[in-house]
Design a protein around this motif. Structure first.
Motif, PDB file in Angstrom:
ATOM      1  N   VAL A  82       0.845  -1.199   0.000  1.00 51.56           N
ATOM      2  CA  VAL A  82       0.000   0.000   0.000  1.00 51.56           C
ATOM      3  C   VAL A  82       0.879   1.247   0.000  1.00 51.56           C
ATOM      4  CG1 VAL A  82      -1.958  -1.104   1.182  1.00 51.56           C
ATOM      5  CG2 VAL A  82      -0.207   0.071   2.521  1.00 51.56           C
ATOM      6  N   VAL A  83       0.288   2.351  -0.419  1.00 45.07           N
ATOM      7  CA  VAL A  83       0.969   3.642  -0.392  1.00 45.07           C
ATOM      8  C   VAL A  83       1.326   3.974   1.052  1.00 45.07           C
ATOM      9  CG1 VAL A  83       0.650   6.110  -0.851  1.00 45.07           C
ATOM     10  CG2 VAL A  83      -0.274   4.402  -2.437  1.00 45.07           C
ATOM     11  N   VAL A  84       2.457   4.586   1.238  1.00 43.67           N
ATOM     12  CA  VAL A  84       2.905   4.951   2.581  1.00 43.67           C
ATOM     13  C   VAL A  84       1.932   5.974   3.169  1.00 43.67           C
ATOM     14  CG1 VAL A  84       4.781   5.973   3.929  1.00 43.67           C
ATOM     15  CG2 VAL A  84       5.309   4.560   1.932  1.00 43.67           C
ATOM     16  N   PRO A  85       1.339   5.676   4.333  1.00 39.33           N
ATOM     17  CA  PRO A  85       0.423   6.643   4.958  1.00 39.33           C
ATOM     18  C   PRO A  85       1.172   7.919   5.349  1.00 39.33           C
ATOM     19  CG  PRO A  85       0.253   4.479   5.995  1.00 39.33           C
ATOM     20  CD  PRO A  85       1.442   4.440   5.091  1.00 39.33           C
ATOM     21  N   ALA A  86       0.482   9.042   5.341  1.00 41.99           N
ATOM     22  CA  ALA A  86       1.101  10.338   5.650  1.00 41.99           C
ATOM     23  C   ALA A  86       1.742  10.346   7.036  1.00 41.99           C
ATOM     24  CB  ALA A  86       0.064  11.449   5.540  1.00 41.99           C
ATOM     25  N   TYR A  87       1.158   9.645   8.002  1.00 43.19           N
ATOM     26  CA  TYR A  87       1.680   9.649   9.371  1.00 43.19           C
ATOM     27  C   TYR A  87       2.862   8.702   9.570  1.00 43.19           C
ATOM     28  CZ  TYR A  87      -0.897   5.292   9.697  1.00 43.19           C
ATOM     29  OH  TYR A  87      -1.361   4.025   9.465  1.00 43.19           O
ATOM     30  N   TRP A  88       3.153   7.829   8.605  1.00 44.56           N
ATOM     31  CA  TRP A  88       4.180   6.796   8.759  1.00 44.56           C
ATOM     32  C   TRP A  88       5.568   7.432   8.814  1.00 44.56           C
ATOM     33  CZ3 TRP A  88       3.881   1.709   9.731  1.00 44.56           C
ATOM     34  CH2 TRP A  88       5.012   0.929   9.519  1.00 44.56           C
ATOM     35  N   ASP A  89       6.321   7.143   9.868  1.00 41.41           N
ATOM     36  CA  ASP A  89       7.681   7.672   9.967  1.00 41.41           C
ATOM     37  C   ASP A  89       8.721   6.567  10.058  1.00 41.41           C
ATOM     38  OD1 ASP A  89       7.227   6.753  12.504  1.00 41.41           O
ATOM     39  OD2 ASP A  89       7.769   8.592  13.526  1.00 41.41           O
ATOM     40  N   GLY A  90       8.309   5.343   9.766  1.00 46.08           N
ATOM     41  CA  GLY A  90       9.222   4.209   9.815  1.00 46.08           C
ATOM     42  C   GLY A  90       9.840   3.912   8.459  1.00 46.08           C
ATOM     43  N   PRO A  91      10.520   2.804   8.359  1.00 47.75           N
ATOM     44  CA  PRO A  91      11.149   2.430   7.093  1.00 47.75           C
ATOM     45  C   PRO A  91      10.098   2.094   6.036  1.00 47.75           C
ATOM     46  CG  PRO A  91      11.309   0.632   8.668  1.00 47.75           C
ATOM     47  CD  PRO A  91      10.712   1.804   9.395  1.00 47.75           C
ATOM     48  N   VAL A  92      10.497   2.196   4.778  1.00 57.58           N
ATOM     49  CA  VAL A  92       9.599   1.892   3.661  1.00 57.58           C
ATOM     50  C   VAL A  92      10.344   1.053   2.629  1.00 57.58           C
ATOM     51  CG1 VAL A  92       8.230   4.003   3.958  1.00 57.58           C
ATOM     52  CG2 VAL A  92      10.180   4.005   2.389  1.00 57.58           C
ATOM     53  N   PHE A  93       9.581   0.322   1.858  1.00 55.88           N
ATOM     54  CA  PHE A  93      10.129  -0.367   0.702  1.00 55.88           C
ATOM     55  C   PHE A  93      10.124   0.616  -0.460  1.00 55.88           C
ATOM     56  CE2 PHE A  93       8.138  -3.834   3.157  1.00 55.88           C
ATOM     57  CZ  PHE A  93       9.244  -4.650   3.325  1.00 55.88           C
ATOM     58  N   THR A  94      11.016   0.418  -1.418  1.00 55.98           N
ATOM     59  CA  THR A  94      11.023   1.267  -2.607  1.00 55.98           C
ATOM     60  C   THR A  94      10.726   0.418  -3.828  1.00 55.98           C
ATOM     61  OG1 THR A  94      13.382   0.954  -2.967  1.00 55.98           O
ATOM     62  CG2 THR A  94      12.720   2.830  -1.594  1.00 55.98           C
ATOM     63  N   ARG A  95      10.457   1.057  -4.935  1.00 58.07           N
ATOM     64  CA  ARG A  95      10.103   0.351  -6.151  1.00 58.07           C
ATOM     65  C   ARG A  95      11.350  -0.091  -6.920  1.00 58.07           C
ATOM     66  NH1 ARG A  95       5.281  -0.481  -6.389  1.00 58.07           N
ATOM     67  NH2 ARG A  95       4.892  -0.925  -8.561  1.00 58.07           N
ATOM     68  N   GLU A  96      12.436  -0.221  -6.228  1.00 57.87           N
ATOM     69  CA  GLU A  96      13.643  -0.765  -6.838  1.00 57.87           C
ATOM     70  C   GLU A  96      13.393  -2.248  -7.111  1.00 57.87           C
ATOM     71  OE1 GLU A  96      16.095   1.281  -7.610  1.00 57.87           O
ATOM     72  OE2 GLU A  96      14.966   2.890  -6.675  1.00 57.87           O
ATOM     73  N   PRO A  97      14.239  -2.898  -7.909  1.00 57.10           N
ATOM     74  CA  PRO A  97      14.017  -4.332  -8.199  1.00 57.10           C
ATOM     75  C   PRO A  97      14.335  -5.199  -6.988  1.00 57.10           C
ATOM     76  CG  PRO A  97      16.033  -3.571  -9.218  1.00 57.10           C
ATOM     77  CD  PRO A  97      15.376  -2.357  -8.616  1.00 57.10           C
ATOM     78  N   ASP A  98      13.467  -5.125  -5.998  1.00 63.82           N
ATOM     79  CA  ASP A  98      13.671  -5.881  -4.774  1.00 63.82           C
ATOM     80  C   ASP A  98      12.390  -6.602  -4.400  1.00 63.82           C
ATOM     81  OD1 ASP A  98      12.150  -3.739  -3.989  1.00 63.82           O
ATOM     82  OD2 ASP A  98      13.495  -3.019  -2.443  1.00 63.82           O
ATOM     83  N   VAL A  99      11.981  -6.466  -3.186  1.00 60.06           N
ATOM     84  CA  VAL A  99      10.804  -7.166  -2.685  1.00 60.06           C
ATOM     85  C   VAL A  99       9.539  -6.774  -3.455  1.00 60.06           C
ATOM     86  CG1 VAL A  99       9.389  -7.567  -0.641  1.00 60.06           C
ATOM     87  CG2 VAL A  99      11.858  -7.383  -0.419  1.00 60.06           C
ATOM     88  N   ALA A 100       9.423  -5.499  -3.830  1.00 60.09           N
ATOM     89  CA  ALA A 100       8.220  -5.056  -4.558  1.00 60.09           C
ATOM     90  C   ALA A 100       8.067  -5.828  -5.860  1.00 60.09           C
ATOM     91  CB  ALA A 100       8.284  -3.555  -4.835  1.00 60.09           C
ATOM     92  N   ALA A 101       9.146  -6.000  -6.599  1.00 51.10           N
ATOM     93  CA  ALA A 101       9.077  -6.727  -7.857  1.00 51.10           C
ATOM     94  C   ALA A 101       8.658  -8.170  -7.636  1.00 51.10           C
ATOM     95  CB  ALA A 101      10.428  -6.669  -8.573  1.00 51.10           C
ATOM     96  N   LEU A 102       9.190  -8.797  -6.601  1.00 53.11           N
ATOM     97  CA  LEU A 102       8.822 -10.176  -6.288  1.00 53.11           C
ATOM     98  C   LEU A 102       7.342 -10.272  -5.918  1.00 53.11           C
ATOM     99  CD1 LEU A 102       9.520 -13.143  -5.718  1.00 53.11           C
ATOM    100  CD2 LEU A 102      10.118 -12.439  -3.402  1.00 53.11           C
ATOM    101  N   LEU A 103       6.871  -9.355  -5.067  1.00 55.05           N
ATOM    102  CA  LEU A 103       5.465  -9.384  -4.663  1.00 55.05           C
ATOM    103  C   LEU A 103       4.540  -9.152  -5.846  1.00 55.05           C
ATOM    104  CD1 LEU A 103       5.679  -7.436  -1.294  1.00 55.05           C
ATOM    105  CD2 LEU A 103       5.221  -9.872  -1.593  1.00 55.05           C
ATOM    106  N   GLU A 104       4.885  -8.215  -6.719  1.00 53.64           N
ATOM    107  CA  GLU A 104       4.050  -7.951  -7.890  1.00 53.64           C
ATOM    108  C   GLU A 104       4.029  -9.161  -8.821  1.00 53.64           C
ATOM    109  OE1 GLU A 104       5.619  -4.327  -9.427  1.00 53.64           O
ATOM    110  OE2 GLU A 104       4.683  -3.124  -7.851  1.00 53.64           O
ATOM    111  N   ALA A 105       5.167  -9.827  -8.991  1.00 57.30           N
ATOM    112  CA  ALA A 105       5.216 -11.014  -9.846  1.00 57.30           C
ATOM    113  C   ALA A 105       4.362 -12.128  -9.268  1.00 57.30           C
ATOM    114  CB  ALA A 105       6.660 -11.479 -10.010  1.00 57.30           C
ATOM    115  N   GLN A 106       4.419 -12.324  -7.968  1.00 58.49           N
ATOM    116  CA  GLN A 106       3.600 -13.349  -7.329  1.00 58.49           C
ATOM    117  C   GLN A 106       2.118 -13.049  -7.490  1.00 58.49           C
ATOM    118  OE1 GLN A 106       4.579 -16.245  -5.958  1.00 58.49           O
ATOM    119  NE2 GLN A 106       6.659 -15.761  -6.575  1.00 58.49           N
ATOM    120  N   ALA A 107       1.738 -11.779  -7.330  1.00 56.72           N
ATOM    121  CA  ALA A 107       0.329 -11.399  -7.443  1.00 56.72           C
ATOM    122  C   ALA A 107      -0.156 -11.588  -8.883  1.00 56.72           C
ATOM    123  CB  ALA A 107       0.133  -9.948  -7.012  1.00 56.72           C
ATOM    124  N   ASP A 108       0.727 -11.352  -9.856  1.00 63.24           N
ATOM    125  CA  ASP A 108       0.343 -11.496 -11.262  1.00 63.24           C
ATOM    126  C   ASP A 108       0.001 -12.926 -11.635  1.00 63.24           C
ATOM    127  OD1 ASP A 108       0.538  -8.832 -11.768  1.00 63.24           O
ATOM    128  OD2 ASP A 108       2.572  -8.935 -12.592  1.00 63.24           O
TER     129      ASP A 108
END
Length: 119
Positions: A82-108
């Motif tokens: 999900v999109v990072v909530p405005a109040y979130w001040d912790g770490p975030v994932f980025t759209r680099e070829p990392d976990v996001a790419a794996l999750l999107e491939a699995q969902a596809d």
């Protein structure tokens, strides 16, 4: 790692939604004990919600707790980026070829993200 507001366009967090399992009071109390430290409860929908921005030790412990609770109590766990909530001040994932790419491939492939098969 936290990001500046401008870099949040390409950032996301993993949201876990946990649907509670019907249970007698002792089992319900055990579900509460396991989940209340890592998630917030919404009584109207009978769901817990937690967010994760890194697969570090704390993040992996949170995921393990969610899946252990699902195995022990039959709760349903779903994970969604999900999109990072405005109040979130912790770490975030980025759209680099990392976990996001794996999750999107699995969902596809048609498997719901985070679907936990119960045996």
């Amino acid at each position: 790692m936290t990001t500046s507001p401008n870099s949040r366009d390409n950032a996301w967090v993993l949201e876990a939604t946990i649907r509670t399992a019907p249970a007698a009071d002792p089992q319900w109390q055990e579900q509460l004990h396991r989940l209340r430290g890592i998630a917030s409860y919404v009584p109207e929908t009978q769901t817990w919600h937690a967010r994760l921005g890194a697969l570090d030790l704390a993040g992996l412990q949170m995921l393990q707790t969610l899946f252990d609770t699902a195995r022990a109590h039959g709760t349903e766990v779903r994970l969604s980026p999900v999109v990072v909530p405005a109040y979130w001040d912790g770490p975030v994932f980025t759209r680099e070829p990392d976990v996001a790419a794996l999750l999107e491939a699995q969902a596809d492939r048609g498997r719901p993200l985070g679907q936990l098969p119960l045996s």
